[in-house]
Design a protein around this motif. Structure first.
Motif, mmCIF file in Angstrom:
data_model
loop_
_atom_site.group_PDB
_atom_site.id
_atom_site.type_symbol
_atom_site.label_atom_id
_atom_site.label_comp_id
_atom_site.label_asym_id
_atom_site.label_seq_id
_atom_site.Cartn_x
_atom_site.Cartn_y
_atom_site.Cartn_z
ATOM 1 N N UNK A 9 47.455 41.849 40.527
ATOM 2 C CA UNK A 9 46.791 41.885 39.226
ATOM 3 C C UNK A 9 46.698 40.453 38.701
ATOM 4 N N UNK A 10 45.464 40.038 38.376
ATOM 5 C CA UNK A 10 45.265 38.691 37.835
ATOM 6 C C UNK A 10 44.630 38.810 36.450
ATOM 7 N N UNK A 11 44.592 37.709 35.711
ATOM 8 C CA UNK A 11 44.010 37.688 34.365
ATOM 9 C C UNK A 11 42.720 36.887 34.376
ATOM 10 N N UNK A 12 41.753 37.321 33.600
ATOM 11 C CA UNK A 12 40.529 36.537 33.442
ATOM 12 C C UNK A 12 39.936 36.802 32.060
ATOM 13 N N UNK A 65 43.003 42.210 32.572
ATOM 14 C CA UNK A 65 43.591 42.274 33.921
ATOM 15 C C UNK A 65 42.510 42.687 34.916
ATOM 16 N N UNK A 66 42.605 42.185 36.120
ATOM 17 C CA UNK A 66 41.738 42.697 37.188
ATOM 18 C C UNK A 66 42.483 42.610 38.520
ATOM 19 N N UNK A 67 42.062 43.469 39.449
ATOM 20 C CA UNK A 67 42.692 43.512 40.764
ATOM 21 C C UNK A 67 41.984 42.537 41.707
ATOM 22 N N UNK A 68 42.759 41.722 42.394
ATOM 23 C CA UNK A 68 42.156 40.765 43.335
ATOM 24 C C UNK A 68 43.013 40.709 44.592
ATOM 25 N N UNK A 69 42.414 40.247 45.666
ATOM 26 C CA UNK A 69 43.159 40.080 46.919
ATOM 27 C C UNK A 69 43.732 38.677 47.005
ATOM 28 N N UNK A 70 44.945 38.598 47.535
ATOM 29 C CA UNK A 70 45.574 37.310 47.808
ATOM 30 C C UNK A 70 45.920 37.267 49.290
#
Ligand SMILES: [Fe+2]
Ligand SMILES: [Fe+2]
Length: 207
Positions: A109-112, A122-127
């Motif tokens: 979960x990242x912030x933008x 919050x949004x879901x992103x791949x790392x």
């Protein structure tokens, strides 16, 4: 493979072309991993669940087409018929070249800041985090050959499928050039990989 209804079903039906010993064990292992739900990349092409299988199918279609292109009589384009061992090689190279991507893309979960409302969300992103950093082509090669033997030409093609983007090439290695001299499958797989990522998957993403 744009417009495909069930990428996993398509993958499994093409996989049946691979008949050599160990193929069943390799498939059982793939099914035990995140292979069929993994993205093809964290940010660029195929950054969505199942993107890796869609990418593998795009590479399959491209590799088949360009192998027929290269092997057809120039006066009769598109007429070459591949024999079973060539069909098997195309399936192996396309479906398995990126098995190194198993277990490396993690959702976080990242912030933008929302560009419309200006609020943070919050949004879901791949790392990308690789617990087994053996190298890209090298790792695919290792994982496949734990279960199933490859011909020398298939091994070269999978090892060098990143072409000039391979870390060893960037570091000055000349082995890619030598590998391309040894087998046309090396540049064919690289070309198919590029067409899939740069044309098929960008078109599908509307980029
Ligand atoms: Fe790759
Ligand atoms: Fe690829």
């Amino acid at each position: 493979m744009n417009g495909t209804r069930d990428p996993k079903a398509d993958f499994l039906s093409i996989y049946e072309l691979i008949r050599r010993p160990g193929a069943d064990k390799l498939l059982a292992w793939l099914k035990s991993t995140d292979f069929f739900t993994a993205p093809a990349g964290a940010k660029h092409h195929g950054a969505h669940a199942g993107g890796l299988v869609v990418h593998s199918l795009n590479v399959y279609r491209r590799l088949r087409e360009l192998t027929i292109r290269d092997k057809s009589d120039p006066n009769e384009p598109g007429t070459y018929h591949m024999d079973h061992s060539e069909e098997e090689t195309v399936a192996i190279l396309a479906l398995l070249h990126d098995v190194c991507k198993v277990g490396v893309y993690h959702t976080e979960t990242k912030r933008r800041r929302n560009p419309d409302t200006g609020t943070w969300e919050d949004y879901q992103a791949y790392t990308f985090r690789d617990p087994f950093p053996l190298g890209h082509g090298e790792k695919s090669l290792y994982l496949i050959t734990k279960y199933m033997a490859l011909t020398e030409e298939e091994a070269l093609a999978i090892r060098w499928h990143m072409g000039a983007f391979d870390d060893a090439v960037k570091g000055g290695s000349r082995a890619l050039d030598a590998a391309m001299d040894v087998s046309p499958w090396v540049w064919r797989l690289h070309e198919a990989d590029m067409c899939a990522a740069r044309i098929d998957e960008r078109k599908a993403a509307g980029v």
